[in-house]
Design an enzyme around this catalytic site. Structure first.
Site, short mmCIF file in Angstrom:
data_model
loop_
_atom_site.label_atom_id
_atom_site.label_comp_id
_atom_site.label_asym_id
_atom_site.label_seq_id
_atom_site.Cartn_x
_atom_site.Cartn_y
_atom_site.Cartn_z
N TYR A 86 41.91 15.89 49.17
CA TYR A 86 43.42 14.72 49.35
C TYR A 86 42.85 14.32 50.76
O TYR A 86 42.84 14.04 52.52
CB TYR A 86 44.31 15.39 50.03
CG TYR A 86 45.33 15.00 50.26
CD1 TYR A 86 46.44 14.93 49.03
CD2 TYR A 86 45.78 14.25 51.27
CE1 TYR A 86 48.14 14.45 48.75
CE2 TYR A 86 46.90 13.03 51.10
CZ TYR A 86 47.80 13.64 50.39
OH TYR A 86 48.83 12.79 50.65
N THR A 87 42.41 12.95 50.71
CA THR A 87 41.71 11.71 51.76
C THR A 87 42.67 11.43 51.88
O THR A 87 42.46 9.90 52.77
CB THR A 87 40.52 11.19 51.31
OG1 THR A 87 41.09 10.31 50.12
CG2 THR A 87 39.33 11.96 50.70
N ASP A 107 35.49 14.51 60.53
CA ASP A 107 35.18 14.38 62.26
C ASP A 107 36.72 14.47 62.94
O ASP A 107 36.77 14.67 63.82
CB ASP A 107 34.22 12.56 62.07
CG ASP A 107 35.49 11.53 61.90
OD1 ASP A 107 35.81 11.78 60.20
OD2 ASP A 107 35.55 10.72 62.27
N TYR A 141 45.51 16.02 57.51
CA TYR A 141 44.45 15.72 57.03
C TYR A 141 43.60 16.83 57.26
O TYR A 141 42.94 17.51 57.02
CB TYR A 141 43.98 14.06 56.82
CG TYR A 141 43.14 14.54 56.89
CD1 TYR A 141 42.79 14.56 55.35
CD2 TYR A 141 41.94 13.88 57.33
CE1 TYR A 141 41.22 14.32 54.34
CE2 TYR A 141 40.16 14.04 56.82
CZ TYR A 141 39.91 13.89 55.68
OH TYR A 141 39.09 14.18 55.10
N GLY A 188 34.73 10.48 42.94
CA GLY A 188 35.18 10.28 44.09
C GLY A 188 33.87 9.85 45.03
O GLY A 188 33.74 9.10 44.41
N LEU A 242 43.38 20.19 41.44
CA LEU A 242 43.32 21.46 42.23
C LEU A 242 44.53 22.36 43.19
O LEU A 242 44.21 22.85 43.56
CB LEU A 242 42.43 20.51 43.66
CG LEU A 242 40.39 20.48 43.41
CD1 LEU A 242 40.06 19.82 43.82
CD2 LEU A 242 40.54 21.74 42.10
N1 LIG Z 1 37.01 9.22 53.10
C1 LIG Z 1 36.66 9.19 54.44
O1 LIG Z 1 36.00 8.35 54.90
C2 LIG Z 1 36.20 10.47 55.18
C3 LIG Z 1 35.98 10.72 56.36
C4 LIG Z 1 35.07 11.95 56.66
C5 LIG Z 1 35.35 12.95 54.93
N2 LIG Z 1 35.87 13.15 53.71
C6 LIG Z 1 35.47 13.56 53.09
O2 LIG Z 1 34.34 13.79 52.74
C7 LIG Z 1 35.05 13.92 50.75
C8 LIG Z 1 34.98 12.95 49.79
O3 LIG Z 1 36.02 12.08 50.71
P1 LIG Z 1 35.55 11.00 49.48
O4 LIG Z 1 35.59 9.80 50.33
O5 LIG Z 1 34.32 10.71 48.70
O6 LIG Z 1 36.89 10.96 49.25
P2 LIG Z 1 37.53 10.05 47.47
O7 LIG Z 1 37.06 9.45 47.51
O8 LIG Z 1 39.22 10.15 48.39
O9 LIG Z 1 37.86 11.25 46.34
C9 LIG Z 1 38.33 12.63 46.66
C10 LIG Z 1 38.17 12.89 45.13
O10 LIG Z 1 38.86 14.31 45.22
C11 LIG Z 1 40.04 14.26 44.11
N3 LIG Z 1 41.00 15.01 44.06
C12 LIG Z 1 42.47 14.13 44.79
N4 LIG Z 1 43.45 15.59 44.76
C13 LIG Z 1 43.17 15.74 43.58
C14 LIG Z 1 43.76 16.96 43.03
N5 LIG Z 1 44.66 17.41 43.16
N6 LIG Z 1 42.73 17.91 41.89
C15 LIG Z 1 41.50 17.19 41.50
N7 LIG Z 1 41.31 16.21 42.14
C16 LIG Z 1 41.32 15.61 43.30
C17 LIG Z 1 40.18 12.40 43.10
O11 LIG Z 1 40.48 12.27 42.57
P3 LIG Z 1 41.79 10.82 41.72
O12 LIG Z 1 40.27 9.38 42.07
O13 LIG Z 1 41.84 11.35 40.55
O14 LIG Z 1 42.63 11.30 42.51
C18 LIG Z 1 38.88 11.69 43.55
O15 LIG Z 1 37.71 11.76 43.33
C19 LIG Z 1 36.27 15.13 51.03
O16 LIG Z 1 35.78 16.15 51.48
C20 LIG Z 1 36.07 13.80 52.41
O17 LIG Z 1 37.30 14.57 52.95
C21 LIG Z 1 35.97 11.92 53.90
#
Ligand SMILES: NC(=O)c1ccc[n+]([C@@H]2O[C@H](COP(=O)([O-])OP(=O)(O)OC[C@H]3O[C@@H](n4cnc5c(N)ncnc54)[C@H](OP(=O)(O)O)[C@@H]3O)[C@@H](O)[C@H]2O)c1
Length: 311
Positions: free
Chosen positions: A62-63, A103, A126, A12, A38
Protein backbone atom coordinates in the site's frame (compact mmCIF):
# COMPACT_ATOMS: atom_id res chain seq x y z
CA UNK A 1 11.75 -30.56 -10.15
CA UNK A 2 12.88 -27.17 -8.88
CA UNK A 3 10.17 -25.23 -7.07
CA UNK A 4 9.14 -21.89 -8.62
CA UNK A 5 9.73 -18.31 -7.58
CA UNK A 6 6.49 -16.59 -6.55
CA UNK A 7 6.40 -12.89 -7.49
CA UNK A 8 3.66 -10.93 -5.74
CA UNK A 9 2.81 -7.45 -7.07
CA UNK A 10 3.79 -7.94 -10.71
CA UNK A 11 1.98 -4.77 -11.81
CA UNK A 12 3.83 -2.24 -9.62
CA UNK A 13 6.84 -0.09 -10.54
CA UNK A 14 9.38 -2.52 -9.07
CA UNK A 15 7.21 -5.62 -9.63
CA UNK A 16 6.89 -5.04 -13.38
CA UNK A 17 10.67 -4.88 -13.74
CA UNK A 18 11.12 -7.96 -11.60
CA UNK A 19 8.62 -9.81 -13.78
CA UNK A 20 11.02 -9.30 -16.69
CA UNK A 21 14.23 -10.15 -14.80
CA UNK A 22 13.35 -12.93 -12.33
CA UNK A 23 12.92 -15.61 -15.04
CA UNK A 24 16.75 -15.52 -15.32
CA UNK A 25 16.79 -17.28 -11.96
CA UNK A 26 14.19 -19.96 -12.76
CA UNK A 27 10.50 -20.57 -13.29
CA UNK A 28 8.37 -17.66 -12.03
CA UNK A 29 4.72 -17.56 -11.01
CA UNK A 30 3.85 -13.85 -11.20
CA UNK A 31 0.68 -12.55 -9.58
CA UNK A 32 -1.04 -9.18 -9.58
CA UNK A 33 -3.92 -7.94 -7.47
CA UNK A 34 -6.43 -9.71 -9.76
CA UNK A 35 -4.94 -13.11 -8.85
CA UNK A 36 -4.13 -12.38 -5.21
CA UNK A 37 -5.76 -9.74 -3.01
CA UNK A 38 -3.42 -9.12 -0.10
CA UNK A 39 -6.22 -7.84 2.11
CA UNK A 40 -7.46 -11.44 2.28
CA UNK A 41 -5.20 -13.47 4.62
CA UNK A 42 -6.69 -16.86 3.66
CA UNK A 43 -6.12 -16.13 -0.01
CA UNK A 44 -2.44 -15.41 0.72
CA UNK A 45 -2.00 -18.70 2.60
CA UNK A 46 -3.82 -20.75 -0.05
CA UNK A 47 -1.90 -19.14 -2.92
CA UNK A 48 1.46 -19.89 -1.30
CA UNK A 49 0.48 -23.45 -0.40
CA UNK A 50 -0.67 -24.08 -3.96
CA UNK A 51 2.46 -22.58 -5.58
CA UNK A 52 4.92 -24.26 -3.14
CA UNK A 53 7.59 -21.67 -4.04
CA UNK A 54 11.26 -21.90 -3.12
CA UNK A 55 11.39 -18.09 -3.04
CA UNK A 56 8.71 -15.42 -2.55
CA UNK A 57 9.41 -11.91 -3.82
CA UNK A 58 6.91 -9.40 -2.48
CA UNK A 59 6.87 -6.20 -4.52
CA UNK A 60 3.28 -5.30 -3.57
CA UNK A 61 2.46 -2.69 -0.97
CA UNK A 62 0.00 0.00 0.00
CA UNK A 63 2.10 2.91 -1.31
CA UNK A 64 -0.36 5.84 -1.25
CA UNK A 65 1.44 7.71 1.54
CA UNK A 66 -1.18 10.42 2.12
CA UNK A 67 -4.21 8.18 1.59
CA UNK A 68 -2.82 5.79 4.22
CA UNK A 69 -3.58 8.42 6.90
CA UNK A 70 -7.27 7.86 6.11
CA UNK A 71 -7.05 4.08 5.67
CA UNK A 72 -4.71 2.90 8.43
CA UNK A 73 -6.34 -0.54 8.75
CA UNK A 74 -6.01 -1.30 5.06
CA UNK A 75 -2.40 -0.03 5.03
CA UNK A 76 -1.69 -2.25 8.06
CA UNK A 77 -3.28 -5.27 6.34
CA UNK A 78 -1.23 -4.88 3.12
CA UNK A 79 2.06 -3.56 4.52
CA UNK A 80 2.33 -5.45 7.81
CA UNK A 81 -0.13 -8.36 8.11
CA UNK A 82 0.34 -9.68 4.55
CA UNK A 83 4.17 -9.87 4.77
CA UNK A 84 3.82 -11.54 8.18
CA UNK A 85 1.67 -14.28 6.62
CA UNK A 86 4.08 -14.62 3.69
CA UNK A 87 6.95 -15.04 6.16
CA UNK A 88 5.06 -17.69 8.19
CA UNK A 89 4.13 -19.68 5.09
CA UNK A 90 7.59 -19.35 3.55
CA UNK A 91 9.12 -20.68 6.75
CA UNK A 92 6.82 -23.73 6.70
CA UNK A 93 7.97 -24.57 3.15
CA UNK A 94 11.66 -23.77 3.77
CA UNK A 95 11.31 -20.99 1.25
CA UNK A 96 13.04 -17.60 1.40
CA UNK A 97 11.41 -14.18 1.26
CA UNK A 98 12.47 -10.98 -0.49
CA UNK A 99 10.58 -7.89 0.61
CA UNK A 100 10.83 -4.12 0.04
CA UNK A 101 10.62 -1.34 2.56
CA UNK A 102 11.10 2.39 2.68
CA UNK A 103 13.21 5.37 3.78
CA UNK A 104 10.02 6.59 5.51
CA UNK A 105 10.74 4.25 8.45
CA UNK A 106 13.12 7.04 9.55
CA UNK A 107 12.18 10.43 11.02
CA UNK A 108 14.73 12.40 9.02
CA UNK A 109 16.49 14.03 11.94
CA UNK A 110 19.88 12.56 11.01
CA UNK A 111 22.18 14.60 8.79
CA UNK A 112 24.28 11.79 7.32
CA UNK A 113 23.06 8.84 5.23
CA UNK A 114 21.00 6.37 7.30
CA UNK A 115 22.50 2.96 7.99
CA UNK A 116 20.38 -0.19 8.25
CA UNK A 117 20.76 -0.35 12.03
CA UNK A 118 19.88 3.28 12.74
CA UNK A 119 16.82 3.46 14.99
CA UNK A 120 13.61 3.83 12.98
CA UNK A 121 10.97 6.35 13.99
CA UNK A 122 8.33 6.66 11.27
CA UNK A 123 6.30 9.86 11.01
CA UNK A 124 3.33 8.49 9.05
CA UNK A 125 0.87 5.60 8.92
CA UNK A 126 2.63 4.38 5.77
CA UNK A 127 6.03 4.42 7.51
CA UNK A 128 4.68 2.74 10.65
CA UNK A 129 2.95 -0.05 8.72
CA UNK A 130 6.03 -0.66 6.55
CA UNK A 131 8.18 -0.85 9.69
CA UNK A 132 5.71 -3.32 11.22
CA UNK A 133 6.05 -5.46 8.07
CA UNK A 134 9.85 -5.47 8.41
CA UNK A 135 9.65 -6.41 12.08
CA UNK A 136 7.17 -9.24 11.44
CA UNK A 137 9.48 -10.75 8.83
CA UNK A 138 12.52 -10.52 11.10
CA UNK A 139 10.79 -12.05 14.08
CA UNK A 140 9.33 -14.94 12.01
CA UNK A 141 12.83 -16.37 11.61
CA UNK A 142 12.34 -16.88 7.85
CA UNK A 143 15.38 -16.65 5.59
CA UNK A 144 14.92 -13.16 4.17
CA UNK A 145 16.26 -10.10 2.40
CA UNK A 146 14.56 -6.77 3.11
CA UNK A 147 15.53 -4.03 0.66
CA UNK A 148 14.72 -0.50 1.78
CA UNK A 149 14.49 1.91 -1.10
CA UNK A 150 13.34 5.50 -1.64
CA UNK A 151 11.61 8.00 -3.92
CA UNK A 152 10.87 5.30 -6.53
CA UNK A 153 9.96 6.31 -10.07
CA UNK A 154 9.66 4.64 -13.45
CA UNK A 155 9.33 5.62 -17.10
CA UNK A 156 5.72 4.42 -16.96
CA UNK A 157 2.94 4.63 -14.39
CA UNK A 158 2.11 7.28 -11.84
CA UNK A 159 5.08 8.85 -10.10
CA UNK A 160 6.86 12.18 -9.50
CA UNK A 161 8.65 12.12 -12.89
CA UNK A 162 5.44 11.63 -14.84
CA UNK A 163 3.56 14.15 -12.68
CA UNK A 164 6.18 16.86 -13.22
CA UNK A 165 6.14 16.29 -17.00
CA UNK A 166 2.36 16.46 -17.10
CA UNK A 167 2.16 19.59 -14.93
CA UNK A 168 4.85 21.19 -17.09
CA UNK A 169 2.45 21.14 -20.03
CA UNK A 170 -0.30 22.81 -17.98
CA UNK A 171 1.52 25.57 -16.06
CA UNK A 172 4.20 28.19 -16.63
CA UNK A 173 5.68 27.70 -13.19
CA UNK A 174 5.99 24.66 -10.90
CA UNK A 175 6.22 25.13 -7.12
CA UNK A 176 8.11 22.24 -5.53
CA UNK A 177 9.41 21.63 -2.00
CA UNK A 178 13.12 22.16 -1.40
CA UNK A 179 13.40 21.15 2.25
CA UNK A 180 13.14 17.37 1.87
CA UNK A 181 16.37 15.56 0.98
CA UNK A 182 16.51 12.09 -0.58
CA UNK A 183 17.63 10.02 -3.54
CA UNK A 184 15.18 9.43 -6.42
CA UNK A 185 15.65 5.82 -7.49
CA UNK A 186 14.57 4.25 -10.79
CA UNK A 187 12.65 0.98 -10.62
CA UNK A 188 15.09 -0.65 -13.08
CA UNK A 189 18.09 -0.20 -10.74
CA UNK A 190 16.20 -1.68 -7.78
CA UNK A 191 15.11 -4.75 -9.73
CA UNK A 192 18.58 -5.24 -11.22
CA UNK A 193 20.24 -4.98 -7.79
CA UNK A 194 17.74 -7.49 -6.41
CA UNK A 195 18.61 -10.01 -9.14
CA UNK A 196 22.34 -9.43 -8.67
CA UNK A 197 22.01 -10.02 -4.91
CA UNK A 198 19.89 -13.15 -5.39
CA UNK A 199 22.37 -14.55 -7.89
CA UNK A 200 24.93 -14.57 -5.05
CA UNK A 201 22.84 -16.56 -2.58
CA UNK A 202 21.61 -20.12 -2.25
CA UNK A 203 18.12 -20.78 -1.02
CA UNK A 204 17.22 -23.41 1.58
CA UNK A 205 15.04 -25.26 -0.92
CA UNK A 206 18.12 -25.72 -3.11
CA UNK A 207 19.93 -27.47 -0.29
CA UNK A 208 21.59 -24.16 0.62
CA UNK A 209 21.39 -22.63 4.06
CA UNK A 210 19.15 -19.78 3.04
CA UNK A 211 20.56 -16.35 2.67
CA UNK A 212 22.59 -17.34 5.74
CA UNK A 213 24.92 -14.57 6.80
CA UNK A 214 23.97 -12.55 3.70
CA UNK A 215 20.35 -12.44 4.88
CA UNK A 216 19.00 -9.31 6.55
CA UNK A 217 18.17 -5.72 5.71
CA UNK A 218 19.88 -3.64 3.03
CA UNK A 219 19.45 -0.22 1.48
CA UNK A 220 19.14 0.06 -2.31
CA UNK A 221 18.89 3.67 -3.43
CA UNK A 222 20.43 5.92 -6.03
CA UNK A 223 23.78 7.34 -5.01
CA UNK A 224 23.88 11.05 -4.26
CA UNK A 225 21.36 13.35 -2.66
CA UNK A 226 18.89 15.92 -3.93
CA UNK A 227 15.58 17.60 -3.10
CA UNK A 228 12.22 17.28 -4.84
CA UNK A 229 12.82 20.82 -6.20
CA UNK A 230 16.21 19.96 -7.71
CA UNK A 231 14.84 16.68 -9.06
CA UNK A 232 12.02 18.59 -10.80
CA UNK A 233 14.54 21.06 -12.27
CA UNK A 234 16.63 18.16 -13.58
CA UNK A 235 13.53 16.55 -15.12
CA UNK A 236 12.66 19.75 -16.99
CA UNK A 237 16.26 20.15 -18.16
CA UNK A 238 16.32 16.57 -19.47
CA UNK A 239 12.95 17.09 -21.15
CA UNK A 240 14.10 20.33 -22.81
CA UNK A 241 17.28 18.67 -24.05
CA UNK A 242 15.56 15.55 -25.38
CA UNK A 243 14.74 15.28 -29.04
CA UNK A 244 11.14 16.07 -29.93
CA UNK A 245 11.22 12.75 -31.76
CA UNK A 246 11.13 10.81 -28.46
CA UNK A 247 7.82 8.98 -28.54
CA UNK A 248 8.12 8.22 -24.82
CA UNK A 249 8.48 11.93 -23.96
CA UNK A 250 5.68 12.88 -26.37
CA UNK A 251 3.41 10.40 -24.65
CA UNK A 252 4.49 11.52 -21.15
CA UNK A 253 3.65 15.08 -22.19
CA UNK A 254 0.30 13.93 -23.58
CA UNK A 255 1.30 15.27 -27.00
CA UNK A 256 1.45 18.83 -25.61
CA UNK A 257 4.42 21.23 -25.68
CA UNK A 258 6.51 21.83 -22.59
CA UNK A 259 5.25 25.07 -21.04
CA UNK A 260 6.90 25.37 -17.62
CA UNK A 261 10.50 26.57 -17.80
CA UNK A 262 10.72 27.64 -14.18
CA UNK A 263 10.60 25.77 -10.88
CA UNK A 264 10.08 27.82 -7.74
CA UNK A 265 11.32 26.35 -4.45
CA UNK A 266 8.81 26.23 -1.58
CA UNK A 267 8.87 24.79 1.93
CA UNK A 268 6.97 21.74 3.18
CA UNK A 269 4.96 24.16 5.34
CA UNK A 270 3.76 25.85 2.15
CA UNK A 271 2.63 22.49 0.75
CA UNK A 272 0.87 20.73 3.63
CA UNK A 273 0.08 17.04 3.12
CA UNK A 274 -1.93 14.62 5.29
CA UNK A 275 1.21 12.52 5.96
CA UNK A 276 4.37 13.98 7.49
CA UNK A 277 7.53 13.14 5.57
CA UNK A 278 11.13 13.03 6.82
CA UNK A 279 13.19 16.13 6.03
CA UNK A 280 16.23 13.98 5.31
CA UNK A 281 15.92 10.34 4.26
CA UNK A 282 19.12 9.60 2.38
CA UNK A 283 20.07 5.93 2.81
CA UNK A 284 23.60 4.55 2.69
CA UNK A 285 24.16 1.67 0.24
CA UNK A 286 27.50 0.75 1.80
CA UNK A 287 26.25 -2.50 3.39
CA UNK A 288 24.87 -3.67 0.01
CA UNK A 289 28.14 -2.83 -1.72
CA UNK A 290 30.22 -4.60 0.93
CA UNK A 291 28.09 -7.77 1.05
CA UNK A 292 27.24 -8.19 -2.63
CA UNK A 293 29.70 -5.94 -4.51
CA UNK A 294 26.76 -3.99 -5.98
CA UNK A 295 27.19 -0.29 -6.79
CA UNK A 296 24.13 1.82 -7.61
CA UNK A 297 24.40 4.69 -10.10
CA UNK A 298 23.76 8.25 -8.92
CA UNK A 299 20.33 9.79 -9.31
CA UNK A 300 21.31 12.08 -12.21
CA UNK A 301 22.64 9.16 -14.27
CA UNK A 302 19.49 7.15 -13.55
CA UNK A 303 17.26 10.03 -14.62
CA UNK A 304 19.28 10.56 -17.80
CA UNK A 305 18.76 6.86 -18.66
CA UNK A 306 14.98 7.31 -18.67
CA UNK A 307 15.23 10.04 -21.30
CA UNK A 308 18.03 8.54 -23.38
CA UNK A 309 16.87 4.91 -23.39
CA UNK A 310 13.27 5.80 -24.13
CA UNK A 311 14.07 8.20 -26.98
N1 LIG B 1 7.01 4.26 -4.54
C1 LIG B 1 7.95 4.74 -3.75
O1 LIG B 1 8.32 5.92 -3.82
C2 LIG B 1 8.61 3.85 -2.73
C3 LIG B 1 9.56 4.41 -1.86
C4 LIG B 1 10.19 3.59 -0.93
C5 LIG B 1 9.86 2.25 -0.86
N2 LIG B 1 8.92 1.73 -1.69
C6 LIG B 1 8.57 0.32 -1.52
O2 LIG B 1 8.91 -0.39 -2.70
C7 LIG B 1 7.98 -1.44 -2.93
C8 LIG B 1 7.40 -1.36 -4.31
O3 LIG B 1 6.88 -0.05 -4.52
P1 LIG B 1 6.37 0.45 -5.94
O4 LIG B 1 6.70 1.89 -6.05
O5 LIG B 1 6.78 -0.51 -7.00
O6 LIG B 1 4.81 0.34 -5.68
P2 LIG B 1 3.58 0.52 -6.67
O7 LIG B 1 4.04 0.87 -8.04
O8 LIG B 1 2.60 1.39 -5.96
O9 LIG B 1 3.03 -0.96 -6.73
C9 LIG B 1 2.46 -1.57 -5.63
C10 LIG B 1 1.74 -2.79 -6.12
O10 LIG B 1 1.06 -3.36 -5.00
C11 LIG B 1 -0.22 -3.75 -5.44
N3 LIG B 1 -1.21 -3.80 -4.39
C12 LIG B 1 -1.66 -2.81 -3.60
N4 LIG B 1 -2.65 -3.26 -2.80
C13 LIG B 1 -2.81 -4.58 -3.10
C14 LIG B 1 -3.68 -5.58 -2.64
N5 LIG B 1 -4.62 -5.35 -1.71
N6 LIG B 1 -3.56 -6.83 -3.15
C15 LIG B 1 -2.66 -7.08 -4.11
N7 LIG B 1 -1.82 -6.16 -4.62
C16 LIG B 1 -1.89 -4.93 -4.11
C17 LIG B 1 -0.63 -2.68 -6.45
O11 LIG B 1 -1.66 -3.17 -7.27
P3 LIG B 1 -2.58 -2.15 -8.10
O12 LIG B 1 -1.71 -1.67 -9.20
O13 LIG B 1 -3.71 -3.01 -8.54
O14 LIG B 1 -2.98 -1.07 -7.14
C18 LIG B 1 0.69 -2.47 -7.20
O15 LIG B 1 0.84 -3.37 -8.28
C19 LIG B 1 6.94 -1.32 -1.80
O16 LIG B 1 7.29 -2.20 -0.76
C20 LIG B 1 7.09 0.11 -1.34
O17 LIG B 1 6.68 0.27 0.01
C21 LIG B 1 8.29 2.50 -2.63
Amino acid sequence: MKRPILLIGKGGQIGSELAGLLPRLGEVVALGRAELDLSNPEEIRETIRRARPRLIVNAAAYTAVDQAEKEPSLAQAINADAPEIMAEEAKKFSASLVHYSTDYVFDGTKNAPYLEDDPPNPLSVYGRTKLAGEQAIRSSGVSHLIFRTAWVYAAQGRNFLRTVLKLATQRDELRIVRDQYGAPTRNVEIAAATIAALARTTEPADGGDGFADLGGTYHITAAGVTTWYDFAEAILQEASATQASSSWLASALGGLPLRARRVTPITSAEYPTPARRPAYSVLSNSKLTKAFGIEIADWQAQLHCVFSLNS
